[in-house]
Design an enzyme around this catalytic site. Structure first.
Site, PDB file in Angstrom:
ATOM      1  CG  ASP A  84      -2.089  -0.264   5.365  1.00  0.00           C
ATOM      2  OD1 ASP A  84      -1.543   0.857   5.359  1.00  0.00           O
ATOM      3  OD2 ASP A  84      -3.295  -0.428   5.172  1.00  0.00           O
TER       4      ASP A  84
ATOM      5  CG  ASP B 156      -2.485   4.672   7.339  1.00  0.00           C
ATOM      6  OD1 ASP B 156      -2.769   5.457   6.412  1.00  0.00           O
ATOM      7  OD2 ASP B 156      -2.469   3.435   7.214  1.00  0.00           O
TER       8      ASP B 156
END
Length: 166
Positions: free
Chosen positions: A128, A146
């Protein structure tokens, strides 16, 4: 002399464009993750705006780091869930490829799901790097996969609500 009738059959739309969209999402996701992995050290953060940073973090869990602190079984569990979801989405795309908004939603979700499965398989966690914050409050870091999954989910809900309204 008998004339031959020309019968046209409406074949379902092809799944290929939808897999193409999923592939584009997957490629953008993986390229951005590789770029961040090469340019950043774990935990390193660079401010881009007053509300947005680039930061390298790892998520061993699911959305919002759900189950991230577990002993490691979650890597395999979420990998299996991602693969199963991808197979089911491909089935749905084959069955409903003529439904544009529904297929867009599924394509975005598929590309994102495969992107995160690749991370779990290669690294044991999801990479991330997008960090949004307002007044000291930080949204959990996320990535392109995401984002695609969330946009796909919103499109899916919108499409379903639209159908109910008809």
């Amino acid at each position: 002399m008998a004339t031959k009738k020309h019968t046209t059959y409406s074949s379902p739309s092809s799944i290929v464009p939808w897999l193409g969209i999923a592939t584009i999402v997957l490629l953008i996701d993986q390229i951005t993750k590789l770029t961040i992995l090469r340019l950043f050290s774990y935990g390193e953060s660079h401010a881009v705006t007053s509300f947005f940073n680039l930061v390298l973090v790892y998520n061993k869990g699911a959305a919002f780091s759900f189950l991230a602190s577990e002993t490691g079984w979650q890597r395999y569990f979420f990998t299996i869930v991602g693969v199963a979801a991808s197979i089911f989405i491909i089935y749905l795309l084959k069955k409903h490829s003529g439904q544009r908004l529904f297929s867009w939603a599924l394509s975005l979700i598929l590309g994102g799901a495969i992107g995160n499965v690749i991370d779990r398989f290669l690294y044991g966690h999801v990479v991330d790097f997008l960090d949004v914050h307002v007044a000291g409050w930080h949204w959990p870091a996320f990535n392109v996969a995401d984002s695609a999954i969330c946009i796909g989910a919103v499109l899916f809900i919108y499409d379903e609500l639209r159908r109910v309204g008809k």
